[in-house]
Structures are given as structure tokens and as C-alpha cells.
Write an enzyme that holds these catalytic residues in place. Structure first.
Site, PDB file in Angstrom:
ATOM      1  N   SER A   1      33.739 100.405  74.818  1.00 43.11           N
ATOM      2  CA  SER A   1      34.279  99.639  73.533  1.00 43.11           C
ATOM      3  C   SER A   1      33.491  98.793  73.143  1.00 43.11           C
ATOM      4  O   SER A   1      32.816  97.850  73.831  1.00 43.11           O
ATOM      5  CB  SER A   1      35.930  99.255  73.903  1.00 43.11           C
ATOM      6  OG  SER A   1      35.755  98.029  74.609  1.00 43.11           O
ATOM      7  N   LYS A   2      33.708  98.550  71.683  1.00 44.69           N
ATOM      8  CA  LYS A   2      33.057  97.605  71.080  1.00 44.69           C
ATOM      9  C   LYS A   2      33.412  96.114  71.390  1.00 44.69           C
ATOM     10  O   LYS A   2      32.770  95.215  71.363  1.00 44.69           O
ATOM     11  CB  LYS A   2      33.322  97.897  69.630  1.00 44.69           C
ATOM     12  CG  LYS A   2      32.254  98.979  68.926  1.00 44.69           C
ATOM     13  CD  LYS A   2      32.497  98.892  67.446  1.00 44.69           C
ATOM     14  CE  LYS A   2      33.472  99.289  66.491  1.00 44.69           C
ATOM     15  NZ  LYS A   2      33.414  99.381  65.348  1.00 44.69           N
ATOM     16  N   ARG A   3      34.636  95.879  71.958  1.00 44.34           N
ATOM     17  CA  ARG A   3      35.107  94.702  72.225  1.00 44.34           C
ATOM     18  C   ARG A   3      34.737  94.081  73.547  1.00 44.34           C
ATOM     19  O   ARG A   3      34.397  93.103  73.590  1.00 44.34           O
ATOM     20  CB  ARG A   3      36.687  94.674  71.971  1.00 44.34           C
ATOM     21  CG  ARG A   3      37.499  93.497  72.039  1.00 44.34           C
ATOM     22  CD  ARG A   3      38.942  93.507  71.842  1.00 44.34           C
ATOM     23  NE  ARG A   3      39.521  94.478  72.924  1.00 44.34           N
ATOM     24  CZ  ARG A   3      40.216  94.623  73.941  1.00 44.34           C
ATOM     25  NH1 ARG A   3      39.944  93.223  74.560  1.00 44.34           N
ATOM     26  NH2 ARG A   3      40.680  95.297  74.401  1.00 44.34           N
TER      27      ARG A   3
END
Length: 456
Positions: free
Chosen positions: A241-243
Site C-alpha cells: 500500500s502507498k501508506r
């Protein structure tokens, strides 16, 4: 073929991977590759994020045939500029009784969900607004009236797919602010742009029955085929995930000195197997070799070691002049002539271009003198004596130091390591002959003398 990224954050690995497979298929089949910007998320869209999408794909060499910056016969290519098209299609569905206005408040919908949960049943919208809409309300969404039955389609990776539409509730296609939802705008655009093959990530597989029901309701031809690529997974098998995973950010690879052609090569192999032992591919070779029947179904784990190996291979295949050109950004404190002299030695040590700064830092930073044992100091003193009258170039330095090694009756690394520490302050540097030759002779000898306690 198309990709339709949203400009709501940094350009990420998933966008690059999807773009690559679309480009490979388009080039192999003589098709057109379209870049469409899905920018209907008004609160999160930023023009700088859209610019990053263009910049990142250009850096990777994944160019498109039509798009917002290039135009084309099916423009505009930003969804925010196509709102009239979505309104027209929503009005059609409403007129034909295939959609209806929903006046339910968020609180009422939440109460429905909680009731379904209490009754231990899957939630589907009650169709309250289809049969008995509340009066006196002006704010509404538009819901698609799901016809039920089976939704079947062909996936080029997973084969024939089937979904039970009776399990799908009437879903929102136009939000209360008048903007379309993803599952409405995307199939309308695909149909209007005559997209024949939809190639995207596995996370969109469950969206496909929703979108195909809309395509059918609007009486458009379906895409010829879909392909849902495997997810990119982290090392522990979790979804990236980008986070949580900074490696999703494409800018990271550019900043650390991964070659774009090496990253493209690696991404192609992330979920696809050529069926041979070949691992290094030019772009044209990828176009010739790629096929969806060799794409795996399961998620593909991201492997830094494999990427670093591939990148190192690409670095070693560059000619010296080209490698020197690419290194300039990473070595701003060195003159071009010095960089060119360093290239042959760097090639054997680097897995990415940013490694060069660590390997050559000693050229612009005087390292502190290390503390060495008596034997190591003796090796340095012998090296000083042998090197004083030597021509200052790698071959002559190497021959001289090997004579010191032979005289000491030690292994080369045992003699070279204290010399390396004295000159660079580090255990890793270019080969010792190049490490010394890159410094002015007087500076190199001075650093050795300082550690050995020998007067200059």
C-alpha cells in the site's frame, strides 16, 4: 488499451506495472495505448500529482498514443472534462427505468446495514426509493437497478469468470454532488473510447460485473477481453500500500539510481514468467516474448535482491561514457573528468547509481584516521615505501601492492583493508588500485602516513 490513474497522490509502482503490461500488449498487437486521468475525486485531486504521472511514465519510457497532453480522437481524456457525457448516460438510464433516484440519508443507510448485520445476512440496498421514495427531499444519488442473473466474461489470465448478480445490491452511479462514481464513469469512458482490452490490477476484478451490467444496460459492445494482473505483494506476503510501503513510490527508484530500463525489466518479471531462463530483456524483446498465458494468478512478492541484481547487470552493460553521464546527478561534488576515471571501478561495485556517492565520498571528505593494530600499521608502512616512486595509475599501483602482499606472505585483503580504511575511512570502496589512483598521489600518501605515524 488504456490506463486510468487518479491524481490523488504520488505516482506508484502499481501504475507503472499496469502501464507496462498495457504498452507491451498494445505494441505487440498493433493497438493504441491511451492515458486517461480519472480525476473525479475533487477533494483529493492535485495538478502536481497529474504531472508526476506523466513524468514517471516518461522516465520509464512507457509512452502513450493518446492522452490529456497529446489529444486524440476520443478526447477529452480527463474525467472532470467529461461530466456532460456521464450526465447524459445517467439521464438515459433514468428514462429507461434502469436507474432511479435515491433520497436516503447516510443515517438511514447505516441503519439498514446494521439491521442486516443483526440478522446475519449480507447487506443489499432495500430498494426503498425505487418503490416508496420519501417526499419533500431534494438531495439524491442515482442508483443502478441491478437486473440480477449471472455476469460472465473472459479474463485473459483467469479464463472464464462468472459472478452472481443476485448478490449485488443496487449501487450508486452518481453521487449527491453530481459526480459519477468510478464504476459508472470508467465503463462509460471505455465504451465511448472503444477500448477493446481492459488490462488492470486484480483489485478491480470485483468491479467488473458492476461495470459490465452498465455496459449492457447502455447497449454498448463489451470489451473483447479483460486481464486482471496479480497484486504486488510485500516481502511478508501482505498487499503493498502507498501508506505502509515507501517502495510503492516511483520517485524512490529514480532518487536511488535505479535505471528505468532495469526497473521495466524487473516489473515485467514481477508476475510474468517468460518460460525460459532469460532474465535480462530489452524492451523490444519483452514485446516479442510477453503473453498473458504466462502471467501468474497469485500475487507477486516484491524482491529487492532480484531488482538490485537486475539493476547491477544493466549498469555493467552501459558503456563508460553513458554511465558517467548518468552518474553526474549523483556526484555533484566531482568534476566530469574524475567521474569518467572512476567509472570502470564503480561498475564492479554498484547495484544502483546512488551507491557511487558512498563509494567515492572520500574524494571530497577527509576521513578520520582509523585505529589499527601493529600488523596493519606495518602493512601500511610497507605500502608507503613501495608506492612513493610509482607512476600514479591503477595498473602500476596494483602491481606494486601485490609485491607488498607477496613480501608480507599475507592474503591480499589482509593487506588492502588497512590501506582502504586509512584512505577512505570505510571497509568498502572501489578496487584498491583505483581507490588510490582517484586521489592525488600526495593526498593518498599523506593519509597513509598519518595512520602509520610516518612523517611527511
Amino acid at each position: 488499451m488504456r490506463i486510468a490513474p487518479s491524481p490523488t497522490g504520488f505516482a506508484h509502482l502499481g501504475t507503472a506495472s499496469t502501464a507496462l503490461y498495457n504498452v507491451l500488449f498494445a505494441r505487440a498487437s498493433g493497438g493504441t495505448f491511451v492515458l486517461r486521468i480519472d480525476d473525479t475525486d475533487v477533494e483529493r485531486n492535485r495538478p502536481e500529482y497529474e504531472a508526476l504521472i506523466y513524468e514517471s511514465l516518461h522516465w520509464l519510457g512507457l509512452d502513450w498514443d493518446e492522452g490529456p497532453d497529446k489529444g486524440g480522437p476520443d478526447g477529452p481524456y480527463r474525467q472532470s472534462e467529461r461530466l456532460d457525457l456521464y450526465k447524459e448516460h445517467a439521464a438515459r438510464l433514468l428514462t429507461e427505468g434502469k436507474a432511479y433516484r435515491c433520497f436516503c440519508t447516510p443515517e438511514e443507510l447505516d441503519a439498514e446495514r446494521k439491521q442486516a448485520q443483526a440478522e446475519k445476512r449480507a447487506y443489499k440496498y432495500s430498494r426503498r426509493c425505487l418503490t416508496h421514495p420519501p417526499e419533500g427531499r431534494s438531495e439524491f444519488t442515482v442508483r443502478f437497478k441491478v437486473p440480477g442473473g449471472e455476469v460472465k466474461f473472459k479474463d485473459m489470465i483467469r479464463g472464464e469468470m462468472s459472478f452472481d448478480a443476485d448478490l449485488i445490491g443496487d449501487f450508486i452511479i452518481v453521487k449527491s454532488d453530481g459526480f459519477p462514481t468510478y464504476n459508472f464513469a470508467s465503463p462509460v469512458d471505455d465504451a465511448a473510447m472503444k477500448i477493446t482490452h481492459v488490462i488492470r490490477g486484480e483489485e478491480h476484478l470485483s468491479n467488473t460485473p458492476y461495470q459490465l451490467m452498465l455496459v449492457d444496460a447502455l447497449a454498448y459492445p463489451r470489451p473483447v477481453a479483460y486481464a486482471h494482473m496479480p497484486l504486488i505483494l510485500a516481502k511478508d506476503g501482505s498487499k503493498m500500500s502507498k501508506r505502509k510501503h515507501p517502495e510503492m513510490n516511483l520517485a524512490l527508484y529514480r532518487e536511488q539510481g535505479y535505471l528505468p530500463e532495469a526497473l521495466v525489466n524487473y516489473l515485467a518479471l514481477l508476475g510474468w514468467n517468460p518460460g525460459t531462463s532469460q532474465e535480462i530483456f530489452t524492451f523490444d524483446e519483452l514485446v516479442d516474448a510477453f503473453s498473458f498465458d504466462r502471467v501468474q494468478h497469485a500475487g507477486a512478492r516484491f524482491d529487492w535482491d532480484k531488482l538490485n541484481w537486475i539493476n547491477g547487470e544493466y549498469i555493467r552493460r552501459l558503456d563508460d561514457e553513458e554511465l558517467a553521464r548518468r552518474l553526474r546527478t549523483f556526484l555533484p561534488k566531482l568534476e566530469e573528468a574524475t567521474i569518467r576515471r572512476a567509472v570502470p571501478a564503480l561498475k564492479t561495485r554498484m547495484t544502483k547509481l546512488a551507491d557511487a556517492a558512498d563509494l567515492l565520498e572520500y574524494l571530497w571528505t577527509d576521513p578520520p584516521a582509523p585505529t589499527l593494530d601493529a600488523e596493519a600499521v606495518d602493512f601500511i608502512r610497507a605500502a608507503i615505501a613501495a608506492l612513493k616512486d610509482v607512476q600514479w595509475e591503477p595498473a602500476a599501483i596494483h602491481e606494486t601492492l601485490m609485491a607488498v602482499v607477496d613480501a608480507a606472505g599475507a592474503k591480499p585483503n589482509k593487506v588492502f583493508m588497512p590501506i582502504r580504511l586509512a584512505v577512505t575511512g570505510k571497509k568498502i570502496s572501489p578496487p584498491i588500485d583505483h581507490t588510490l589512483a582517484l586521489l592525488p598521489k600526495d593526498v593518498a600518501i599523506s593519509r597513509l602516513q598519518r595512520v602509520a605515524g610516518v612523517p611527511a
